[in-house]
Design an enzyme around this catalytic site. Structure first.
Site, PDB file in Angstrom:
ATOM      1  N   LYS A 109       0.844  -1.198   0.000  1.00  0.00           N
ATOM      2  CA  LYS A 109       0.000   0.000   0.000  1.00  0.00           C
ATOM      3  C   LYS A 109       0.882   1.252   0.000  1.00  0.00           C
ATOM      4  O   LYS A 109       0.614   2.219  -0.714  1.00  0.00           O
ATOM      5  CB  LYS A 109      -0.939  -0.022   1.217  1.00  0.00           C
ATOM      6  N   GLN A 146      -4.837  -1.865   9.257  1.00  0.00           N
ATOM      7  CA  GLN A 146      -4.684  -3.180   8.632  1.00  0.00           C
ATOM      8  C   GLN A 146      -5.332  -4.249   9.504  1.00  0.00           C
ATOM      9  O   GLN A 146      -5.026  -4.364  10.689  1.00  0.00           O
ATOM     10  CB  GLN A 146      -3.178  -3.461   8.424  1.00  0.00           C
ATOM     11  N   ASP A 184     -11.000   2.475   3.397  1.00  0.00           N
ATOM     12  CA  ASP A 184     -11.307   1.054   3.199  1.00  0.00           C
ATOM     13  C   ASP A 184     -12.799   0.845   2.915  1.00  0.00           C
ATOM     14  O   ASP A 184     -13.192  -0.215   2.436  1.00  0.00           O
ATOM     15  CB  ASP A 184     -10.941   0.256   4.462  1.00  0.00           C
TER      16      ASP A 184
END
Ligand code: NDP
Length: 293
Positions: free
Chosen positions: A62, A106, A129
């Site tokens: 990422k 995460q 997200d």
């Protein structure tokens, strides 16, 4: 003799997620330049708790993605024994930090931390997200907001491959919050007729066989074979599994299905590369939602 054979028809078109994701990243890099010229810079903050090796790889990728399109990234690599309060306090600070556009925690988190509490603490304006209940609600009622990256990436794969969605029978196999459910809503938005199937679905093969577009996200190696697939169907394989030799494979038995379908995504190189591309897209679009453009 050859006239009976049309290999072109018998073979599926492979949807190249690597290529399509590169195109998207290059478009995003242009957009980032444009924004910079207007004095708007974008910054993603990635938080990892503990040192799960798979998570470390995802976090690294990422950050690399951000660098590639020219946006900033900052990361917090917190120890495994970080308390929930410490993590929530950090999120509060980042929510209030005007320089941070996107916040990504995460997953999975260590078991002593409540994932839902963490997801809900991230401001919906920075929820790149797309997991926050407000983002999910916005998706359901068609309001602007962040959309979960993997399903958003699948829509891009279909649209950029010129696959008609409107009016088609779509079966989404799997109903998780991050893939199956948002996927079905996105297909509905594209005017498909959508069925969601899962582990309790009766006559699963028959249900899947109705699909013009079959999207499989169950996490079971090569579960879907040609018996589940209608002739000429489009097959999207979300699964990322390891087979007995340790090689990556999807939820679809690619070799068995290949000649039956019209389009198929490979694993690796299909849906996977799109997830990061769409995360980066969400980061760039965050400036819009935050009223910075
Ligand atoms: P989950 O485990 O959260 O959900 C799996 C879903 O599949 C559940 O709804 C479950 O049904 C259903 N299911 C499981 N077994 C069967 C079965 N035998 N028949 C029918 N339905 C079944 O998985 P995720 O959605 O998070 O992930 C699915 C796969 O996609 C995994 O391989 C994951 O690694 C991969 N993935 C890939 C991403 C990418 O970037 N390419 C991103 C995210 C995930 P029920 O609800 O009834 O239990």
């Amino acid at each position: 003799m050859d006239s009976e054979f049309n290999w072109g028809e018998a073979m599926a078109n492979i949807i190249d997620g690597k290529k399509i994701s590169s195109e998207i990243k290059s478009e995003l890099a242009d957009r980032v330049k444009e924004l910079k010229n207007k004095g708007v810079s974008i910054c993603l903050c990635v938080i990892q708790v503990g040192d799960d090796p798979a998570s470390s790889v995802y976090v690294r990728n990422k950050k690399k993605g951000c660098e590639l399109i020219g946006i900033e990234s900052v990361s917090y690599e917190l120890p495994e024994n970080t308390t929930q309060k410490e993590l929530l306090d950090l999120i509060d600070r980042l929510n209030n930090d005007d320089k941070i556009n996107g916040i990504l925690v995460q997953l999975p988190l260590p078991s002593h931390i409540d994932e839902n509490a963490v997801i809900e603490r991230i401001s919906p304006l920075k929820d790149v997200d797309g997991f926050h209940p407000v983002s999910v609600g916005n998706l359901c009622i068609g309001r602007p907001g962040f959309v979960s990256c993997t399903p958003a990436g699948i829509i891009e794969l279909l649209l950029r491959s010129n696959i008609d969605i409107q009016g088609k029978e779509c079966v989404v196999l799997g109903r998780s919050n991050i893939v199956g459910k948002p996927m079905s809503i996105l297909m509905l938005r594209q005017n498909a007729t959508v069925t969601i199937a899962h582990s309790k679905t009766s006559n699963l093969k028959e249900v899947c066989k109705r699909a013009d577009i079959l999207i499989v996200a169950i996490g079971k190696s090569r579960f879907v074979n040609s018996e589940y697939v209608k002739d000429g169907a489009v097959v999207i394989d979300v699964g990322i599994n390891r087979n007995d030799d340790g090689k990556l494979c999807g939820d679809v038995d690619y070799d068995d299905v290949f000649e039956k379908c019209s389009y198929i995504t490979p694993v690796p190189g299909g849906v996977g590369p799109m997830t990061i591309a769409m995360l980066l897209k969400n980061c760039v679009e965050s400036a819009n939602l935050q009223g910075k453009i």
